[in-house]
Design a protein around this motif. Structure first.
Motif, PDB file in Angstrom:
ATOM      1  N   TYR A 133       6.012  -3.431   8.931  1.00 51.65           N
ATOM      2  CA  TYR A 133       5.017  -3.027   9.578  1.00 51.65           C
ATOM      3  C   TYR A 133       4.613  -1.687  10.151  1.00 51.65           C
ATOM      4  N   LEU A 134       5.733  -1.398  11.312  1.00 46.74           N
ATOM      5  CA  LEU A 134       6.108   0.025  10.880  1.00 46.74           C
ATOM      6  C   LEU A 134       5.712   1.713  10.086  1.00 46.74           C
ATOM      7  N   TYR A 135       5.946   0.670   9.158  1.00 54.67           N
ATOM      8  CA  TYR A 135       5.565   2.284   8.169  1.00 54.67           C
ATOM      9  C   TYR A 135       4.273   2.916   7.260  1.00 54.67           C
ATOM     10  N   TYR A 136       3.985   0.977   7.554  1.00 57.38           N
ATOM     11  CA  TYR A 136       2.311   1.291   7.265  1.00 57.38           C
ATOM     12  C   TYR A 136       1.372   1.147   8.119  1.00 57.38           C
ATOM     13  N   THR A 137       1.194   1.297   9.205  1.00 56.82           N
ATOM     14  CA  THR A 137       0.708   1.131  10.403  1.00 56.82           C
ATOM     15  C   THR A 137       0.940   2.686  11.028  1.00 56.82           C
ATOM     16  N   LYS A 138       2.389   3.412  10.473  1.00 51.56           N
ATOM     17  CA  LYS A 138       2.212   4.644  11.625  1.00 51.56           C
ATOM     18  C   LYS A 138       3.206   5.841  10.343  1.00 51.56           C
ATOM     19  N   HIS A 139       4.024   5.442   9.480  1.00 51.85           N
ATOM     20  CA  HIS A 139       4.852   6.065   8.983  1.00 51.85           C
ATOM     21  C   HIS A 139       4.056   6.456   7.611  1.00 51.85           C
ATOM     22  N   SER A 140       2.964   5.872   7.200  1.00 51.76           N
ATOM     23  CA  SER A 140       2.726   6.371   5.719  1.00 51.76           C
ATOM     24  C   SER A 140       1.733   7.454   5.451  1.00 51.76           C
ATOM     25  N   SER A 141       1.673   6.953   5.970  1.00 50.07           N
ATOM     26  CA  SER A 141      -0.170   8.321   6.312  1.00 50.07           C
ATOM     27  C   SER A 141      -0.364   9.914   4.714  1.00 50.07           C
ATOM     28  N   ARG A 142       0.937  10.324   5.340  1.00 53.76           N
ATOM     29  CA  ARG A 142       1.206  10.885   4.601  1.00 53.76           C
ATOM     30  C   ARG A 142       2.573  11.871   3.264  1.00 53.76           C
ATOM     31  N   ASP A 143       2.624   9.861   2.701  1.00 58.80           N
ATOM     32  CA  ASP A 143       3.532   9.218   1.158  1.00 58.80           C
ATOM     33  C   ASP A 143       2.952   9.580   0.130  1.00 58.80           C
ATOM     34  N   ARG A 144       3.154   9.672  -0.593  1.00 62.10           N
ATOM     35  CA  ARG A 144       2.219   9.417  -1.799  1.00 62.10           C
ATOM     36  C   ARG A 144       1.918   7.907  -2.526  1.00 62.10           C
ATOM     37  N   THR A 145       1.114   7.574  -3.164  1.00 58.65           N
ATOM     38  CA  THR A 145       1.097   6.705  -3.343  1.00 58.65           C
ATOM     39  C   THR A 145       2.408   5.746  -4.122  1.00 58.65           C
ATOM     40  N   PHE A 146       3.167   6.426  -4.695  1.00 57.17           N
ATOM     41  CA  PHE A 146       3.543   5.742  -5.846  1.00 57.17           C
ATOM     42  C   PHE A 146       4.935   5.571  -4.446  1.00 57.17           C
ATOM     43  N   LEU A 147       5.159   6.042  -3.063  1.00 52.44           N
ATOM     44  CA  LEU A 147       6.379   5.601  -2.424  1.00 52.44           C
ATOM     45  C   LEU A 147       5.517   4.248  -1.793  1.00 52.44           C
ATOM     46  N   LYS A 148       4.285   4.251  -1.431  1.00 51.16           N
ATOM     47  CA  LYS A 148       4.153   3.071  -0.911  1.00 51.16           C
ATOM     48  C   LYS A 148       4.095   1.416  -1.947  1.00 51.16           C
ATOM     49  N   TYR A 149       3.359   2.344  -2.568  1.00 53.65           N
ATOM     50  CA  TYR A 149       3.635   0.741  -4.141  1.00 53.65           C
ATOM     51  C   TYR A 149       5.382   0.359  -4.410  1.00 53.65           C
ATOM     52  N   PHE A 150       5.774   1.688  -3.841  1.00 56.00           N
ATOM     53  CA  PHE A 150       7.308   1.088  -4.079  1.00 56.00           C
ATOM     54  C   PHE A 150       8.398   0.033  -2.700  1.00 56.00           C
ATOM     55  N   VAL A 151       7.937   0.687  -1.857  1.00 57.55           N
ATOM     56  CA  VAL A 151       7.953  -0.279  -0.600  1.00 57.55           C
ATOM     57  C   VAL A 151       7.535  -1.452  -0.819  1.00 57.55           C
ATOM     58  N   ALA A 152       5.939  -1.739  -1.013  1.00 56.53           N
ATOM     59  CA  ALA A 152       5.068  -2.900  -1.219  1.00 56.53           C
ATOM     60  C   ALA A 152       6.674  -3.744  -2.887  1.00 56.53           C
ATOM     61  N   VAL A 153       6.729  -2.671  -3.227  1.00 58.94           N
ATOM     62  CA  VAL A 153       7.584  -3.984  -4.838  1.00 58.94           C
ATOM     63  C   VAL A 153       8.927  -4.333  -4.401  1.00 58.94           C
ATOM     64  N   LEU A 154       9.849  -3.785  -2.903  1.00 60.43           N
ATOM     65  CA  LEU A 154      10.637  -3.885  -2.606  1.00 60.43           C
ATOM     66  C   LEU A 154      10.208  -5.106  -1.268  1.00 60.43           C
ATOM     67  N   THR A 155       9.324  -4.919  -0.632  1.00 59.09           N
ATOM     68  CA  THR A 155       8.838  -6.036  -0.281  1.00 59.09           C
ATOM     69  C   THR A 155       8.700  -7.833  -0.314  1.00 59.09           C
ATOM     70  N   ALA A 156       8.037  -7.575  -1.458  1.00 56.11           N
ATOM     71  CA  ALA A 156       8.372  -8.637  -2.290  1.00 56.11           C
ATOM     72  C   ALA A 156       9.271  -9.562  -2.670  1.00 56.11           C
ATOM     73  N   LEU A 157      10.057  -8.113  -3.527  1.00 57.62           N
ATOM     74  CA  LEU A 157      11.237  -8.637  -4.559  1.00 57.62           C
ATOM     75  C   LEU A 157      12.080  -9.652  -2.554  1.00 57.62           C
ATOM     76  N   ASP A 158      12.017  -8.485  -1.746  1.00 56.90           N
ATOM     77  CA  ASP A 158      13.390  -9.683  -0.883  1.00 56.90           C
ATOM     78  C   ASP A 158      12.202 -10.531  -0.286  1.00 56.90           C
ATOM     79  N   THR A 159      11.452 -10.559   0.089  1.00 60.51           N
ATOM     80  CA  THR A 159      10.298 -12.165   0.055  1.00 60.51           C
ATOM     81  C   THR A 159      11.030 -13.338  -1.163  1.00 60.51           C
ATOM     82  N   LEU A 160      11.197 -12.710  -1.788  1.00 53.17           N
ATOM     83  CA  LEU A 160      11.370 -13.756  -2.937  1.00 53.17           C
ATOM     84  C   LEU A 160      12.943 -14.071  -2.935  1.00 53.17           C
TER      85      LEU A 160
END
Length: 315
Positions: free
Chosen positions: A29-56
């Motif tokens: 939550y902190l990453y996507y709301t406060k710390h991801s604005s300057r990151d590349r799209t790849f890193l944002k998707y990478f975090v999303a994939v990690l979160t999905a795998l962690d949830t699974l």
């Protein structure tokens, strides 16, 4: 004894890993709301994939716990054979660590100024081999029984955990080594690099402690789940520590340059004559007109200029 070594250890592992899962989601939550604005799209998707795998992974753990506690309630013979979800979670869990390990391998390659491919390649090979052995372990466990007759799968499980320890050591030592190579005569720069090293050592050491504990308990008690709490927590620690480092970049940048931390360490080599050249190292804040420099001598005939941001080390 069956309830303590199997169900008890399983339950403790699920509870503790669920707590860490909540902390990870806070970091997401902190990453996507406060710390991801300057990151590349790849890193944002990478975090999303990690979160999905962690949830699974957590979903599979909860499913396995439900089967053992509710579906097989009172049927201790059935509990000697693990549910399929408890076996498959091994593959999903190792896939989480593999993704992060290979991401770190790329960063190590960048920290070496793309000169040393051997260490990152070794990390990728170890990580991929670990994932392959986790698949073999899961197949063997499904075929032979996870607890009752798991002798054929023990070597594969031990190999997975052993490679996990080796890969963790490679990553931590390599990142610290290459970050130390960035040190210069600028005190402020060195203080920030020390802070980055502290982040890396803390997260790496914690992962290594649980990986080693998991390996030792698995080798001593292979027909139980005493090792499970360490493994489940280890899987949670990887994305949690990774996101913690990502979210700490603002603090590191502010230490170096203030504000949003848009500060760079600039290394420039200017040719002087046929035999020598001089290098100038600067810490520059784009929002400031001032710069600090350190001039030294080097024998590099090539003229090159490279801006090394703190992101190379920690994002």
């Amino acid at each position: 004894m069956i309830l303590d070594n199997l169900l008890g250890a399983f339950l403790i592992g699920v509870i503790l890993s669920s707590i860490l899962y909540g902390i990870t989601w806070l970091q997401v939550y902190l990453y996507y709301t406060k710390h991801s604005s300057r990151d590349r799209t790849f890193l944002k998707y990478f975090v999303a994939v990690l979160t999905a795998l962690d949830t699974l992974h957590l979903v599979l753990l909860c499913h396995g716990l439900y089967i053992v506690v509710v579906t097989n309630f009172g049927n201790y013979l059935a509990d000697l054979h693990a549910p399929w979800s408890l076996v498959i979670q091994c593959i999903v869990g190792v896939s989480v660590t593999t993704c992060i390990q290979q991401f770190y391998a790329v960063r190590i390659y960048q920290l070496s100024h793309r000169r040393n491919i051997r260490v990152p390649l070794a990390i990728c090979v170890i990580s991929t081999t670990e994932f392959a052995f986790s698949i073999v372990f899961a197949v063997k466990s499904l075929q032979n029984g996870f607890y009752a007759d798991n002798t054929p799968s023990i070597p594969y499980g031990a190999t997975v955990l052993g490679l996990e320890v080796v890969c963790g050591v490679f990553i931590t030592v390599s990142m610290v080594y290459y970050i130390l190579q960035q040190r210069s005569g600028i005190k402020r720069n060195n203080q920030v690099l020390n802070l980055v090293i502290l982040y890396i050592i803390n997260s790496g050491a914690l992962n290594l402690v649980f990986a080693t504990a998991c390996l030792v308990t698995y080798l001593i008690f292979p027909k139980t789940l005493i090792y499970a709490p360490f493994f489940f927590i280890l899987i949670r620690l990887y994305p949690c520590s990774f996101l913690t480092i990502l979210n700490s970049r603002v603090n590191v940048r502010s230490r170096l340059g203030g504000g949003d931390g848009r500060t760079f360490i600039t290394v420039s080599h200017e040719e002087v004559n046929d035999r020598s050249s001089h290098s100038t190292f600067k810490v520059v804040n784009p929002d400031s007109n001032s710069a600090m420099g350190l001039v030294g001598r080097t024998r590099d005939r090539r003229t090159a200029e490279k801006a090394v941001g703190m992101d190379e080390a920690i994002d």
